[in-house]
Scaffold this motif. Sequence first.
Motif, PDB file in Angstrom:
ATOM      1  N   PRO A 103       0.570  -0.873  -0.158  1.00 53.76           N
ATOM      2  CA  PRO A 103      -0.270  -0.001   0.169  1.00 53.76           C
ATOM      3  C   PRO A 103       0.787   1.618  -0.166  1.00 53.76           C
ATOM      4  CG  PRO A 103      -0.755  -1.545   1.924  1.00 53.76           C
ATOM      5  CD  PRO A 103       0.853  -2.487   0.963  1.00 53.76           C
ATOM      6  N   ALA A 104       1.811   1.386   0.581  1.00 52.32           N
ATOM      7  CA  ALA A 104       2.737   2.485   1.039  1.00 52.32           C
ATOM      8  C   ALA A 104       4.487   1.832   0.786  1.00 52.32           C
ATOM      9  CB  ALA A 104       2.478   3.091   1.943  1.00 52.32           C
ATOM     10  N   VAL A 122       2.929   5.629  -2.382  1.00 50.07           N
ATOM     11  CA  VAL A 122       1.896   5.639  -1.983  1.00 50.07           C
ATOM     12  C   VAL A 122       0.917   4.739  -3.737  1.00 50.07           C
ATOM     13  CG1 VAL A 122      -0.628   6.212  -0.861  1.00 50.07           C
ATOM     14  CG2 VAL A 122       1.532   7.296  -0.012  1.00 50.07           C
ATOM     15  N   ASP A 124      -8.661   5.121   2.502  1.00 47.74           N
ATOM     16  CA  ASP A 124      -7.526   4.670   2.039  1.00 47.74           C
ATOM     17  C   ASP A 124      -5.385   5.169   2.400  1.00 47.74           C
ATOM     18  OD1 ASP A 124      -9.599   2.921   3.635  1.00 47.74           O
ATOM     19  OD2 ASP A 124      -9.680   2.090   1.106  1.00 47.74           O
ATOM     20  N   ALA A 163      -2.691   5.129   4.149  1.00 44.79           N
ATOM     21  CA  ALA A 163      -1.497   4.620   3.728  1.00 44.79           C
ATOM     22  C   ALA A 163       0.038   5.786   3.721  1.00 44.79           C
ATOM     23  CB  ALA A 163      -1.809   3.862   2.215  1.00 44.79           C
ATOM     24  N   VAL A 213       4.273  -0.527   3.784  1.00 46.57           N
ATOM     25  CA  VAL A 213       3.773   0.139   4.526  1.00 46.57           C
ATOM     26  C   VAL A 213       2.645  -1.389   4.256  1.00 46.57           C
ATOM     27  CG1 VAL A 213       1.712   0.531   4.996  1.00 46.57           C
ATOM     28  CG2 VAL A 213       3.867   2.133   5.352  1.00 46.57           C
ATOM     29  N   VAL A 273      -3.095  -1.194   6.188  1.00 41.79           N
ATOM     30  CA  VAL A 273      -3.589  -0.123   6.664  1.00 41.79           C
ATOM     31  C   VAL A 273      -4.813  -0.143   6.917  1.00 41.79           C
ATOM     32  CG1 VAL A 273      -4.543   1.667   5.415  1.00 41.79           C
ATOM     33  CG2 VAL A 273      -2.713   1.059   4.326  1.00 41.79           C
TER      34      VAL A 273
END
Length: 335
Positions: free
Chosen positions: A97-98, A108, A122, A126, A139, A142
């Motif tokens: 996600p990131a 991101v 969302d 993130a 990441v 999330v």
Amino acid sequence: MTTRPKSRTPRPAADQPIEPPRGGLRAPCPCGSGKRYKQCHGRVRAGAEFVARPFEGLPHETDWVAFREIVPAATMRARTVDGDDVTFATVLPVAWPALRRADGSVFVGVQAADASADASRDLAAAMDAALAADGPGPVTHVDARRSTARLQDRLDLDTPPVLEVHEGFDFWVDGVLDTDPGEAEDPSDPLSALAPQVRASLERANAAVVPTEKLTSAESAYWCRIGDNVHLRWVIATPEDRFLDALARLHVTTVDGDTAGSTLGPGTRFAGFFRAYGLVVPVWDLPGDMSAEGTEEPLASFAERFQDALAVSDPLDAEQRRARAGLTSRQVTLR
């Protein structure tokens, strides 16, 4: 006759979050409603009510939708209200996600899996998770429940994002990996530390990428080649009813007495449209030898005709209504 005593444990309130059962999202909800978790308290846990047009109010809303739906490899550099620079990429390695890199830069993934019913929330969650990280790393999860902030709240809306479409995903590792797959310039960088994993993900992504180019003659119009087929996909913010009315007016007219006004010229065909995040995305089939550069002039001509048709407020006549009904049935599905 005996009766089963009623449970003394009260059923959780409808708006009270409940952790998912061990059986997963499709298992019965622990609240006892009889519904599957994902259709019951899973909705509460996921967040607010569904937001049909999550990117409304952002500069380049149509490009945000394009990044989510039709563009394989691209980046969008934006700035937060706190002055942090963030790069939104269509996809990140391993579908993270990131990501926060060793140099502090934050990426991101726009096409990451949704954690709630609001794509904007969302992505903001993130982004904030990566910005708040103590050190470099991806990441991987999330939890959008912990924040109500959306991109509209977190990004500097007075600073338009800078968009760039790439031929592949090599931008993932720019300045990180050298020519030797076994060595990395900075072992603290998550892309370097996971070099074999990242390289495998990079190879798979580059092998599957669809050649895509952003056109300049209309906002958020993208030329793409899928095998031997060439298409134009154009994300527009015109309400669907007005879009269909205008297209119907064009469809029953001809350009230079030859081709329908709903096409982009000889050899082209309006294939249909689909809906994405509250917007309409019309699609045209193009000749196999029609390049992105060669699409610019026909698209500019169509965009001008389309704006003229939008300005007409008279009710559709019988022929136009029949055309509209036929156009409405042309729903396309991306594969």
